[in-house]
Design an enzyme around this catalytic site. Structure first.
Site, PDB file in Angstrom:
ATOM      1  N   SER A 183     -38.441 -22.360  -7.143  1.00  0.00           N
ATOM      2  CA  SER A 183     -37.041 -21.970  -7.107  1.00  0.00           C
ATOM      3  C   SER A 183     -36.820 -20.882  -6.039  1.00  0.00           C
ATOM      4  CB  SER A 183     -36.584 -21.514  -8.491  1.00  0.00           C
ATOM      5  OG  SER A 183     -35.198 -21.329  -8.541  1.00  0.00           O
ATOM      6  N   ASP A 239     -31.518 -31.731 -12.129  1.00  0.00           N
ATOM      7  CA  ASP A 239     -31.360 -30.354 -11.664  1.00  0.00           C
ATOM      8  C   ASP A 239     -29.913 -30.138 -11.240  1.00  0.00           C
ATOM      9  OD1 ASP A 239     -31.461 -27.849 -10.436  1.00  0.00           O
ATOM     10  OD2 ASP A 239     -33.492 -28.179  -9.696  1.00  0.00           O
ATOM     11  N   HIS A 252     -34.069 -27.950 -13.811  1.00  0.00           N
ATOM     12  CA  HIS A 252     -34.517 -27.021 -12.768  1.00  0.00           C
ATOM     13  C   HIS A 252     -35.860 -26.372 -13.096  1.00  0.00           C
ATOM     14  CE1 HIS A 252     -34.000 -24.446  -9.285  1.00  0.00           C
ATOM     15  NE2 HIS A 252     -34.267 -23.385 -10.036  1.00  0.00           N
TER      16      HIS A 252
END
Length: 351
Positions: A136, A297, A323
């Site tokens: 991320s 996501d 995610h």
């Protein structure tokens, strides 16, 4: 968390050009990876996401935690910590009580933290290149760093981006939509100018583990519409006590700006709606890049990355993943980690 799995832990420090002291945790492999006569594999630097630290990469033991999973296969693993979190909390001039200490966004993570962490790993191991795994925000800061500093690319044998945050999606049906569109000054009134949500530690200490898991699940659903259905309750009890660490309000605001603009761009402090901050150009990244993401996501847009990256060696989607799942799903050890292992094994020998 490391030594209980039978590994040796080392702590290393490095200093950024703007005075922050960053900490890396090294998991020393029990035995070197078999290389069939080739030179040893590159060291692997794994980077956490927003409001996290290296503990988030260790929860779950060697079966489920990526850092330990790689170390158990013979890789020399370093877990990075961005400025401001519970491990990298020192500065040469400022205290965490000072507002100036927290005046950093993703721009500073890319410009200062990434090069310092990469340099420290290569300095300790004396390897010419490393593999970088970013989850991320850990991927966003590397995308930004590589596009702004092309010389850094020569030091990266592979960049693996899990839930790659090179381009944000616009949020829909979320309370965050209002915050994303909110004036910067109002956000500072709500959250201040230092740490983001410091009361999280207090609630973690007050609530039982089951209550804390339920609170985090509710918050994630309310804010992001995440079901977290790919992570079992038992795993959540292992993970959630380790997923929060300190980060600046400015970093979170930077994410709000990128969600609004839907591009990876520099922080905008002008308050001028007519001003468009400079974007980070990922088409300049020539080192090998692999992207692995979830089909559900709702935060980042990943599908078009492979077409924009000049040297994308893998683009893999897990249809049911949200995610967080590329790092924390119960099945990530089967669906994601082995693909990363295969990419690392296929790298040419270090020269």
């Amino acid at each position: 968390m490391v030594e209980s799995e039978g590994f040796k832990l080392e702590e290393h420090q490095t200093r950024t050009e703007d005075g922050f002291i960053l900490v890396l945790h090294r998991i020393v492999p029990l035995k070197p990876r078999e290389t069939n006569g080739d030179d040893a594999a590159p060291p692997v630097l794994v980077m956490h996401g927003l409001m996290q630290d290296s503990e988030a990469l260790l929860a779950g033991g060697r079966e489920h935690a990526l850092g330990l999973w790689l170390a158990s296969r013979g890789y020399d693993v370093f877990l990075g910590n961005n400025r401001g979190n519970r491990y990298s909390h020192k500065h040469l001039s400022w205290s965490p009580h000072d507002e100036a200490y927290w005046n950093f966004s993703i721009d500073e993570l890319a410009r200062y933290d990434v090069p310092a962490l990469v340099g420290a790993v290569l300095g300790v191991t004396r390897a010419p290149r490393l593999a970088y795994v970013g989850f991320s925000q850990g991927s966003a800061q590397m995308f930004a760093a590589l596009s702004a500093d092309t010389a850094l690319q020569a030091r990266v044998a592979l960049f693996a981006a899990l839930s790659p945050a090179a381009r944000a999606k616009g949020l829909s049906k979320s309370v965050l939509t209002t915050l994303v569109q909110t004036n910067l000054r109002f956000i500072n009134v709500l959250f201040g100018r230092r740490r983001m949500l410091p009361m999280t530690v207090m609630w973690q200490n007050i609530l039982s583990r089951t209550q804390f898991v339920r609170a985090i699940d509710c918050a994630m659903w309310y804010l992001f519409s995440w079901s977290n259905s790919q992570v079992s309750h038992a795993r959540k009890c292992q993970l959630y006590p380790h997923i929060y660490s300190f980060a600046s309000v400015k970093c979170v605001v930077h994410w709000f700006q990128m969600i609004r603009s839907r591009r990876l761009a520099m922080f905008d402090d002008t308050q001028d709606p007519a001003y468009a901050p400079v974007s980070y150009d990922i088409t300049l990244i020539r080192c090998p890049v692999a992207v692995m993401f979830g089909g559900r996501d709702l935060i980042v847009e990943c599908e078009s990355l492979s077409a924009e990256l000049p040297n994308c060696v893998l683009s893999h989607c897990e249809d049911k993943y949200e995610h967080l799942d590329t790092m924390w799903a119960d099945t990530a050890k089967d669906a994601i980690f082995p693909r990363l292992h295969a990419l690392l094994r296929a790298l040419p020998p270090q020269s």
